[in-house]
Design an enzyme around this catalytic site. Structure first.
Site, PDB file in Angstrom:
ATOM      1  N   ARG A  36       0.827  -1.215   0.000  1.00 22.42           N
ATOM      2  CA  ARG A  36       0.000   0.000   0.000  1.00 22.42           C
ATOM      3  C   ARG A  36       0.860   1.262   0.000  1.00 22.42           C
ATOM      4  O   ARG A  36       0.466   2.282  -0.560  1.00 22.42           O
ATOM      5  CB  ARG A  36      -0.939  -0.002   1.205  1.00 22.42           C
ATOM      6  CG  ARG A  36      -2.048  -1.005   1.005  1.00 22.42           C
ATOM      7  CD  ARG A  36      -3.061  -0.981   2.093  1.00 22.42           C
ATOM      8  NE  ARG A  36      -4.203  -1.786   1.687  1.00 22.42           N
ATOM      9  CZ  ARG A  36      -5.096  -2.305   2.509  1.00 22.42           C
ATOM     10  NH1 ARG A  36      -4.999  -2.090   3.796  1.00 22.42           N
ATOM     11  NH2 ARG A  36      -6.092  -3.006   2.047  1.00 22.42           N
ATOM     12  N   GLY A 377     -13.842  -3.916   0.358  1.00 27.86           N
ATOM     13  CA  GLY A 377     -15.223  -3.424   0.430  1.00 27.86           C
ATOM     14  C   GLY A 377     -15.493  -2.340  -0.596  1.00 27.86           C
ATOM     15  O   GLY A 377     -16.555  -2.314  -1.230  1.00 27.86           O
TER      16      GLY A 377
END
Ligand code: AMP
Length: 398
Positions: A36, A377
């Site tokens: 990330r 999500g």
């Protein structure tokens, strides 16, 4: 509506609040997977080169609105500095007069990283006062945290009320391009592979993709609810009998739209699965019904061949969700075969986040896919066609 990106604006000399997704795993106080951080580098480098005063913020873990050293972003500052070869000033809080005083020292092209925004309850409740305190630190806003773009939090949406311009970074731009445009107007044939645990979690995605795809392949435990809808027995497999009607409706919609809808032709069944120990007892393959006493845990060799052929023929492939309980070695063949096939495909390959990204990385082929989403999500909600608050808060393209 398309969103403005950092390429549409000049942020030289401005104090720019950049919302990153630095929710990285830590081990012994250091970052154990820096994917990330690496993903955030293009936006940060661009802003540095442009001469912006770069103020990074993020959440890490779930500190529940309390300061907690276990969730400090300080190890991220170190990892980031070593990746960039540049000083990253770590600020031990994220709002307040002391933070403002420290940031007043930040020069053009310099970088600071604020402490975890979730040390304040106002972050997740999108408290207007907390958002205003955070926004006070900057002039402009760049959101590059796709993983939290489906949440209307202070640092993902609230701050945008106070800052201008508000644009997305390269990471979100890419996510919107691949999960959005490339699936809305795909190069065809467009094949979607969906797996994972529950039909109820993914039915909205299935529904939205039935409008776009030529072929939809279902694997994982989800397939057993579809099998029930087709009148087959699934033994002790994980399924959702309450959602048989949901599965039936999807099958009917596929038929009406002429979308090819493929379920596994065979399954691996096991006995005595122990998830904690990562072990299974007896195992055998089933075609059609799975007998009582057996639990379906993976797709079988015939399904693998069938699904491989579809992927090979596709010009665009989107994959979300494992084909079986891939966390256990004895049940991971289907998931890894799909990962390898997608990596080897000549078409555009898009991995829609979560476990599928994990599986592609474990297979060692992540460099061969076209795009891997950084959101779990968020990618699902976006694929469902929902508006993401962290994107809709930004300035639309002129
Ligand atoms: P999801 O979050 O919905 O993508 O689901 C991912 C989870 O589904 C993984 O933890 C898998 O172990 C689980 N899963 C996939 N196939 C099966 C299966 N046949 N039985 C039980 N769990 C499964």
């Amino acid at each position: 509506m398309a969103t403005q990106t950092i390429n549409d604006v000049n942020l030289a000399g401005k104090r720019v609040l950049v919302r990153c997704d630095f929710n990285v795993p830590l081990k012994d106080g250091a970052v154990s997977d820096d994917s990330r951080i690496v993903a955030a580098l293009p936006t940060i480098k661009h802003l540095v080169e442009q001469g912006a005063k770069v103020i990074l913020c993020s959440h890490l873990g779930r500190p529940k609105g309390q300061k907690n050293a276990d969730f400090s972003l300080s190890p991220v500052a170190e990892a980031l500095a070593s990746k960039l070869g540049q000083t990253v000033t770590f600020i031990e809080d994220c709002v307040g007069p002391e933070v403002e005083a420290e940031l007043a020292q930040l020069g053009e092209g310099e970088i600071a990283l604020l402490e975890n925004v979730r040390f304040y309850a106002g972050e997740e409740s999108n408290d207007p006062e907390f958002a205003a305190s955070l926004a006070k630190l900057a002039d402009a806003f760049v959101n590059d945290a796709f993983g939290t773009a489906h949440r209307a939090h202070a640092s993902t949406a609230g701050v945008a009320d106070h800052l201008s311009p508000c644009v997305c970074g390269f990471l979100i731009e890419k996510e919107l391009a691949y999960l959005g445009e490339k699936t809305a107007k795909p190069e065809r044939p467009f094949t979607v592979i969906l797996g994972g645990a529950k039909v109820s979690d993914k039915i909205k995605v299935i529904d939205a993709l039935l409008e776009k795809a030529d072929t939809i392949i279902i694997g994982g435990a989800m397939a057993y609810t579809f099998a029930l809808a087709e009148g087959r027995a699934v033994g002790e497999s994980l399924s959702e009998p309450d959602h048989i009607s949901t599965a039936k409706a999807a099958l009917e919609k596929a038929k009406a739209k002429g979308v090819k809808f493929l379920l596994p032709a065979d399954n691996l069944g096991v006995k005595d699965l122990d998830f904690g120990a990562g072990t299974v007892g007896d195992s055998r393959y089933f075609e059609g019904n799975i007998e009582d006493g057996w639990e379906g845990v993976d797709i079988g060799p015939k399904s693998i061949e069938l699904f491989k052929a579809e992927v090979a023929a596709a010009k665009t492939v989107l994959w979300n969700g494992p084909m079986g309980i891939f966390e256990i070695d004895a049940c991971n063949k289907g998931t890894f075969a799909i990962a390898e096939t997608i990596a080897a495909s000549d078409g555009i390959s898009i991995i829609g986040g979560g476990d599928s990204v994990k599986a592609i990385k474990m297979s060692g082929h992540s460099d061969k896919v076209t795009f891997m989403s950084t959101g779990g999500g968020a990618s699902l909600e976006f694929l469902e066609g929902k508006e993401l608050p962290g994107v809709s808060a930004l300035d639309p393209k002129q």
